[in-house]
Scaffold this active site. Sequence first.
Site, short mmCIF file in Angstrom:
data_model
loop_
_atom_site.label_atom_id
_atom_site.label_comp_id
_atom_site.label_asym_id
_atom_site.label_seq_id
_atom_site.Cartn_x
_atom_site.Cartn_y
_atom_site.Cartn_z
N ASP A 232 -103.49 48.37 -26.33
CA ASP A 232 -103.91 49.43 -25.42
C ASP A 232 -104.35 48.85 -24.07
O ASP A 232 -104.22 47.65 -23.83
CB ASP A 232 -105.02 50.29 -26.06
N GLU B 74 -106.45 45.98 -24.20
CA GLU B 74 -105.79 44.81 -24.79
C GLU B 74 -106.22 44.61 -26.24
O GLU B 74 -106.44 43.49 -26.69
CB GLU B 74 -106.06 43.57 -23.92
N GLU C 238 -117.23 44.15 -13.37
CA GLU C 238 -116.48 44.94 -14.35
C GLU C 238 -117.42 45.87 -15.10
O GLU C 238 -117.19 47.06 -15.21
CB GLU C 238 -115.80 43.98 -15.34
N TRP D 206 -101.97 35.40 -24.58
CA TRP D 206 -102.57 36.68 -24.17
C TRP D 206 -101.94 37.83 -24.93
O TRP D 206 -100.85 37.67 -25.51
CB TRP D 206 -102.40 36.89 -22.65
C1 BGC Z 1 -109.53 44.82 -19.56
C2 BGC Z 1 -108.17 45.23 -19.02
C3 BGC Z 1 -107.96 44.67 -17.63
C4 BGC Z 1 -108.24 43.18 -17.58
C5 BGC Z 1 -108.22 42.63 -16.16
C6 BGC Z 1 -109.64 43.31 -19.48
O1 BGC Z 1 -110.90 42.96 -19.95
O2 BGC Z 1 -109.66 45.24 -20.90
O3 BGC Z 1 -108.09 46.63 -18.97
O4 BGC Z 1 -106.65 44.93 -17.23
O5 BGC Z 1 -109.50 42.92 -18.12
O6 BGC Z 1 -109.09 43.33 -15.34
#
Ligand code: BGC
Length: 354
Positions: free
Chosen positions: A156, A159, A310, A105
């Site tokens: 960031d 990610e 999301e 990760w």
């Molecule tokens: C997002 C992160 C988030 C993670 C878990 C990723 O796709 O970019 O900001 O912390 O998902 O929700």
Amino acid sequence: MNHDDLYLKSVDIIKLNQHLSGGYVACPTFSIYNYSWFRDSAYIAYAMNLAGEYDSAERFHSWAVENINKRELQVRRMINGNLDNYEDILHTRYTLNGDEGSDEWENFQLDGFGVWLWSLYEYIQLSGRVLTESMKKAVKLVSDYLSVLWVKPCYDCWEEYRNEKHIYTMSSIYRGLQSVDKLLNRNSYHGISIQIRDWIINNGVTNGSLCKYEGSDAVDSSLLGVYFPNNVLGNRDPIMRRTVERIQRELYKKGGIHRYTSDTYYGGGIWILLTAWLGIWLVDDGKYLEAAEILDWICSKADINGLLAEQHSESLNDPSFLSYWNEKWGISAKPLLWSHAMYIILYKKLYPDK
Ligand code: BGC
């Protein structure tokens, strides 16, 4: 679902998905999100505080404290040793049992630890409970860690972009260190937090508004965080206002907000949590009707069981990427606890007495 029902449902979903260990799972049905992220969880714990669910917030903070303190030696090695020894970094997410987990990760991210310190401070303020000795120990470890590492580029909050210095990340570190001084009643991190704030003003502004990372001319919705919760710039500040105007102009489509224009994750759709984030700004800016419209828009996105995803795909930056991600990991994560948390925060901003 009406907005009061979605508020209650959101609190329930978070409670239900808090592991016995105290960790909040990012999304229970999306296997690679079967971890507790410091970033997501800091906002989730804050939302639970606002909902009066102090026990839930406390259990998460205890999970965080335990998982930081058990890594004390590696953190000290990092602080006192070679800053390029990435073996010793704190991970951005851990399994619910507090382990590293076996998947690869993008673990070197600093923003989550900054907002965690802020969230812990808010928990102590709102609940009136005590800061325990083990909390103090973890707080100091994390603060020392951030104080030396803030100068390093890192992934960031999405990610991505490992080699850049991100403005939202910097603002989170600033906020975290400021919160710790208040928590511990000291001035230990004041100097460094002011240095970070100055760095943001000097390096994080392109053509009068904040940029995604140092040297970039793009905008990113996470910059809303420079105002709330990170409070580097107030909502009367012209740089902050121009940034939000730019986010609204370039990233606000079909009622929701994109992360940034070249985002291709799941095609780069509109994000519930970011849309709520804009709503929070609007309430503080006195634009209650627009904020209430956002709240309604989010309610319209909840599924029949009140679950929030999301992101949504009716406005994609690049539709050709959608099937790639669907095939790789399945459809976009739902329920995403961070989406529910931002909904709760916006709801409580609009209806503080409910
Ligand atoms: C997002 C992160 C988030 C993670 C878990 C990723 O796709 O970019 O900001 O912390 O998902 O929700």
